[in-house]
Design an enzyme around this catalytic site. Structure first.
Site, short mmCIF file in Angstrom:
data_model
loop_
_atom_site.label_atom_id
_atom_site.label_comp_id
_atom_site.label_asym_id
_atom_site.label_seq_id
_atom_site.Cartn_x
_atom_site.Cartn_y
_atom_site.Cartn_z
N ASP A 176 1.03 -1.00 0.56
CA ASP A 176 0.31 -0.08 0.13
C ASP A 176 0.75 1.67 -0.26
OD1 ASP A 176 -1.97 1.55 0.28
OD2 ASP A 176 -2.58 1.25 1.59
N ASP A 177 1.07 2.31 -0.77
CA ASP A 177 1.78 3.09 -1.23
C ASP A 177 2.89 3.12 -1.45
OD1 ASP A 177 -0.86 4.85 -1.38
OD2 ASP A 177 -0.31 6.23 0.57
N LYS A 189 -6.19 -4.81 4.07
CA LYS A 189 -7.06 -3.61 3.20
C LYS A 189 -7.61 -4.54 2.85
CE LYS A 189 -5.83 0.70 1.66
NZ LYS A 189 -5.12 2.02 1.55
N HIS A 211 1.74 2.31 3.82
CA HIS A 211 1.05 3.65 3.77
C HIS A 211 1.36 3.54 5.39
CE1 HIS A 211 -3.20 5.84 3.69
NE2 HIS A 211 -2.90 5.84 2.71
N ASP A 266 -0.18 -0.21 -4.75
CA ASP A 266 -1.20 -0.19 -5.89
C ASP A 266 -1.24 1.29 -6.09
OD1 ASP A 266 -1.05 1.25 -3.18
OD2 ASP A 266 -2.83 1.01 -2.33
N ASN A 267 -0.64 1.74 -5.55
CA ASN A 267 -0.11 2.97 -6.43
C ASN A 267 1.15 3.19 -6.29
OD1 ASN A 267 -2.16 3.56 -4.16
ND2 ASN A 267 -0.29 4.49 -3.53
N ARG A 285 -7.86 -1.63 -5.96
CA ARG A 285 -8.86 -2.51 -5.64
C ARG A 285 -9.38 -3.12 -6.71
NH1 ARG A 285 -5.57 -2.48 0.40
NH2 ARG A 285 -3.87 -1.01 -0.53
N HIS A 327 -11.58 -1.26 1.58
CA HIS A 327 -11.08 0.06 0.65
C HIS A 327 -11.93 -0.22 -0.55
CE1 HIS A 327 -9.27 3.57 0.46
NE2 HIS A 327 -10.33 4.19 1.21
N LYS A 342 1.28 8.96 -5.80
CA LYS A 342 0.20 8.08 -5.98
C LYS A 342 -0.96 10.05 -6.36
CE LYS A 342 -2.51 7.22 -2.21
NZ LYS A 342 -2.92 7.41 -0.87
N CYS A 392 -6.05 4.19 -3.89
CA CYS A 392 -6.11 2.87 -3.14
C CYS A 392 -7.21 1.96 -4.14
CB CYS A 392 -6.08 3.26 -1.61
SG CYS A 392 -5.07 4.45 -0.88
#
Length: 534
Positions: A35-36, A130, A219, A325-326, A77, A132, A375, A73
């Site tokens: 994540d991130d 996560k 993240h 994710d990014n 996903r 989301h 991002k 995010c």
């Protein structure tokens, strides 16, 4: 035929038949999502963080160097889970509830998740981490095909406790369909893995499994364990310019980027390292030590999962895919959207579990080496992710490819591995045709047809990739820029004025893609959102 010859024939027949059946056995499938995490944040892609498990998977598996996510995010996903562009799945933006179907903020009934599709084909389905893509309980993982789930329903949280960070906010850590209260010694990265391992150990041994392990790390907030932080303190005092150059040189040496790729300049909003006071340097060093420790712990947990699979005799029949994710995030904890308590916690030492801070634009510039921006934007710094596929029985070792692939490809890849077909209908609903392609040919180092175009849109930021060309624009300027990714992957030389006909061609292709994906121009969507008080 003599008896010995007949016996040999029978033995040969059964051995070959059993081998063929073994080859057809459905593999376990694991997707691990960071994540991130930026393009260069693991060892195999240029970092000096200790990621031995991911590095070994890259060495003995497939590395895709031109892999793309959906730059944020929720959209990423949704695309990963459904094989559709985010708007087609109902998550064209974040989890903001809007009346337009493409922006409703949760997965719609005209998409099917990987878990739902694989469950229909004999798989047990597990998730840790996560979610989301839907906050209301009717949209939680167990309602979208997962047999078992533990993790964070929302977008971010403390790694040590359940700690809302915005006014009137409710955050949910859930086990199955019920809220879960973390106990003492809770650390989310460890907990997600431990529950996932328990799910696997308790599985039906006669069935293969699918595991979606969506880590929260790295993240914000910056939260790590003391023993991991201690490994990295003092290692960043050379500054962000030197760190980016170091990563860039490693990327060139390892063939992660083409020799024609230049290192983008430090973002104009970043200060020069030498202009900082000694105290400021020490604070930034500590932030990055915690950030590195988060990625280190993520890798440790991947190692724990792999060890479990090996001890269960499942490693040879498991395919693991890893991505982010990014791109790295330049976000900070400094705006009025956070509670006073959280804004105050932003100034605590990041080694303190009660702190709540982020690496900001300086750290994100390092994270996204060699690219620019972050991002949320559709430049390479926002959309490029490291991608690794590993599976001793399926993925050819030591394989590397620069073929452009996308997060929408994971659905079709999973179905291909399982020997299953993408459904036209599910639970009485017509299912939107997948936009993704199977990556299995790349796993086997075979020729891959690839995508004719790849489209991107998030909150008005737009892009389209076609062959070597990339058309991209930033909101609200909405001015098309043109880059040749083959010679300028860092997007430093805008050639839109030199090739106006190419801009027109790709702009037409973008409109066609956007119409098909359900994109609404952001200025129209934002105006509508304000009118409807969403």
């Amino acid at each position: 035929m003599s008896k010995p010859a007949l016996l040999a024939f029978i033995i040969c027949f059964f051995v070959s038949n059993n081998f063929a059946q073994a080859q057809k056995k459905q593999p376990n499938i694991v997707i691990i999502l960071a994540d991130d995490m930026g393009y260069s944040d693991i060892g195999a892609f240029g970092s000096d963080v200790q990621t031995p498990n991911l590095d070994e998977m890259a060495k003995n598996g497939l590395t895709l160097t031109n892999f793309y996510n959906a730059s944020r995010c929720c959209p990423s996903r949704a695309a990963l889970l459904t094989g559709l562009y985010p708007h087609q799945a109902g998550v064209g933006d974040m989890m903001n509830t809007r009346p337009q179907p493409a922006y409703q903020g949760y997965l719609n009934s005209n998409c099917v998740t990987i878990a739902e599709a694989l469950k229909e084909n004999g798989y047990q389905t597990f998730m840790g981490g996560k979610w989301h893509v839907g906050q209301a309980k009717e949209h939680w993982p167990l309602q979208r095909g997962f047999d078992r789930y533990f993790g964070l329903i929302d977008g971010a949280n403390s790694y040590f406790e359940n700690r809302p960070y915005r006014p009137n906010q409710k955050l949910t850590i859930a086990l199955g369909n019920e809220a879960y209260t973390p106990g003492e010694n809770y650390y989310s990265t460890d907990a997600y893995t431990d529950f996932a391992i328990d799910f696997i150990k308790q599985k039906d041994k006669s069935k293969p499994f699918f595991l979606y392990l969506a880590y929260q790390a790295p993240h914000w907030p910056l939260h790590a364990l003391p023993q991991d932080i201690a490994k990295y303190k003092g290692k960043f005092m050379k500054g962000w310019e030197a760190m980016r150059q170091q990563r860039y040189q490693k990327q060139l040496a390892r063939g992660i980027i083409d020799k024609s790729t230049k290192l983008s300049p430090l973002d104009e909003a970043c200060r020069k390292w030498e202009s900082l006071s000694e105290d400021e340097k020490q604070k930034w060093d500590e932030k990055m030590a915690v950030y590195y420790a988060m990625i280190d712990r993520l890798d440790q947990n991947i190692g724990k999962l792999r060890s479990t699979l090996k001890s269960m005799g499942e490693e040879q029949n498991t395919v693991i895919m890893f991505l982010s994710d990014n791109g790295g995030s330049n976000e900070t904890i400094t705006n009025t959207g956070f509670t006073p308590e959280i804004l105050e916690a932003n100034f605590m030492s990041p080694s303190n579990p009660k702190s709540f801070t982020a690496i900001g634009i300086e750290g994100a510039n390092v994270s996204n080496t060699p690219f620019r921006l972050f991002k949320h934007w559709e430049y390479e710094g926002g959309t490029a992710t490291p991608f690794i596929a590993y599976g001793p029985g399926v993925v050819k070792a030591g394989n590397k490819s620069a073929e452009p692939a996308h997060i929408i490809d994971l659905m079709q890849t999973c179905l291909d591995l399982a020997g299953a077909k993408y459904p036209a209908q599910y639970r009485g609903n017509a299912i939107t045709k997948t936009e993704g392609l199977s990556l299995v040919p790349l796993f086997k180092a075979q020729k891959w047809t690839g995508h004719q175009v790849l489209g991107f849109e998030h909150e008005g930021n737009r892009a389209l990739i076609k062959g070597d060309w990339k058309l991209v624009s930033e909101y609200p300027q909405n001015k098309w820029e043109l880059y040749n990714l083959k010679t300028d992957r860092s997007e430093l030389n805008n050639v839109a004025s030199k090739y106006p006909d190419k801009v027109k061609e790709l702009a037409k292709d973008y409109r066609h893609w956007a119409d098909g994906a359900g994109v609404i121009p952001f200025e129209q969507l934002d105006k509508k959102r304000q009118q409807d008080k969403y």
